[in-house]
Design an enzyme around this catalytic site. Structure first.
Site, PDB file in Angstrom:
ATOM      1  N   HIS A  27     -11.007 -35.288  -8.458  1.00  0.00           N
ATOM      2  CA  HIS A  27     -12.567 -35.300  -8.691  1.00  0.00           C
ATOM      3  C   HIS A  27     -12.853 -36.476  -9.401  1.00  0.00           C
ATOM      4  CE1 HIS A  27     -13.063 -31.089  -7.406  1.00  0.00           C
ATOM      5  NE2 HIS A  27     -11.689 -30.806  -8.032  1.00  0.00           N
ATOM      6  N   TYR A  28     -14.376 -36.796  -9.298  1.00  0.00           N
ATOM      7  CA  TYR A  28     -14.892 -37.439 -10.186  1.00  0.00           C
ATOM      8  C   TYR A  28     -16.163 -36.688 -10.901  1.00  0.00           C
ATOM      9  CZ  TYR A  28     -18.662 -39.385  -6.976  1.00  0.00           C
ATOM     10  OH  TYR A  28     -19.531 -39.518  -6.130  1.00  0.00           O
ATOM     11  N   THR A  29     -16.526 -36.808 -12.067  1.00  0.00           N
ATOM     12  CA  THR A  29     -17.417 -36.163 -12.701  1.00  0.00           C
ATOM     13  C   THR A  29     -18.609 -36.245 -12.188  1.00  0.00           C
ATOM     14  OG1 THR A  29     -17.603 -37.712 -14.550  1.00  0.00           O
ATOM     15  CG2 THR A  29     -16.236 -35.811 -14.954  1.00  0.00           C
ATOM     16  N   GLU A  92     -10.450 -33.811 -13.180  1.00  0.00           N
ATOM     17  CA  GLU A  92     -11.814 -34.551 -13.009  1.00  0.00           C
ATOM     18  C   GLU A  92     -11.517 -35.778 -13.937  1.00  0.00           C
ATOM     19  OE1 GLU A  92     -14.907 -34.072 -11.980  1.00  0.00           O
ATOM     20  OE2 GLU A  92     -14.993 -31.940 -11.617  1.00  0.00           O
ATOM     21  N   HIS A 134     -11.127 -34.415  -3.666  1.00  0.00           N
ATOM     22  CA  HIS A 134     -12.298 -33.277  -3.303  1.00  0.00           C
ATOM     23  C   HIS A 134     -12.757 -33.510  -1.790  1.00  0.00           C
ATOM     24  CE1 HIS A 134     -15.556 -30.686  -5.065  1.00  0.00           C
ATOM     25  NE2 HIS A 134     -14.726 -29.807  -4.213  1.00  0.00           N
ATOM     26  N   ASP A 144     -16.338 -37.235  -3.407  1.00  0.00           N
ATOM     27  CA  ASP A 144     -15.372 -37.760  -4.701  1.00  0.00           C
ATOM     28  C   ASP A 144     -14.170 -37.646  -4.342  1.00  0.00           C
ATOM     29  OD1 ASP A 144     -16.103 -34.716  -4.822  1.00  0.00           O
ATOM     30  OD2 ASP A 144     -15.214 -35.008  -6.945  1.00  0.00           O
TER      31      ASP A 144
END
Ligand SMILES: [Zn+2]
Length: 241
Positions: A27-29, A92, A134, A144
């Site tokens: 994921h990215y935040t 993340e 994701h 993401d």
């Protein structure tokens, strides 16, 4: 490797069997700051978490133990797996994301990610085809880690899969319309083999899955339009499985 342990309450109380861990989800935040992201992933109000977070300097935080189900995937599907929290480890990466200023992932951040993935792959015998984003498992809702995530580079470290078609050759087929219904059927079949889920026959759904595929494997044009280049890449990938 050095990991800073924090605690997030956003996980199932009941422990899971480590045999159920099959997938790594990146994921990215997608938030303004690292601090804000950590607070969000550890606050009881938000009901979201992840197992790990890697900041832009490559520092690694752990919020949830591997043998607990963290709440990061949401409604999702990959191959035979559904609602993937129970089968996955969520990682993340700190990045502002498309909403607040999407940037390239940082070198030290990726080095730490590679290290963690290698440890997890060995520990839980995770297949490289099951290290995904994701957006791959929830293409209707998520974009993401996005097109700046270097899947090709990571595949050289056995993290995720990549195709072996020459990019100079592929380039010629970009935006070229596919000619037949059979081609589309073949494409869907190949994507299913890779892991993408097509639960309903709905046009907007198809466009979003194509976009998710492009974001991962053909980042130069992300338009949801199935062209010949996508067709060839999917065919090539499915042959490796
Ligand atoms: Zn996500």
């Amino acid at each position: 490797m050095k990991i800073k342990n924090y605690y997030s309450p956003n996980a199932d109380r009941k422990k899971r069997s480590i045999n159920s861990i099959k997938i790594i989800i990146i994921h990215y935040t997608g938030m303004q700051s690292e601090r804000e992201s950590i607070i969000r992933l550890c606050s009881p109000k938000t009901k979201v978490s992840s197992h790990f977070l890697i900041n832009q300097n490559g520092k690694v935080y752990r919020f949830v133990q591997d043998n607990q189900i963290a709440w990061h995937a949401g409604k999702s599907c990959w191959g035979k797996y559904k609602n993937l929290n129970k089968n996955s480890i969520g990682i993340e990466l700190v990045n502002k994301g498309h909403q607040f200023g999407y940037t390239n992932f940082k070198k030290n951040q990726l080095l730490s990610l590679i290290k963690i993935c290698k440890i997890l792959v060995k520990k839980y015998k995770i297949k490289k085809r099951n290290i995904i984003g994701h957006s791959d498992i929830a293409p209707l809702r998520k974009i993401d880690p996005g097109e700046k995530f270097p899947w090709k580079q990571l595949s050289k470290k056995n993290i995720g899969i990549w195709h072996s078609s020459k990019s100079s050759l592929l380039r010629k087929f970009r935006r070229i319309k596919i000619s037949s219904k059979e081609d589309k059927i073949k494409f869907v079949k190949n994507l299913k083999k890779i892991g993408y889920c097509f639960p309903i026959n709905n046009k907007s759904f198809f466009v979003k899955i194509v976009k998710a595929f492009q974001r991962h494997y053909r980042k130069e044009v992300i338009n949801g339009f199935l062209d010949k280049e996508c067709l060839i890449i999917a065919e090539n990938l499915s042959k490796k499985l």
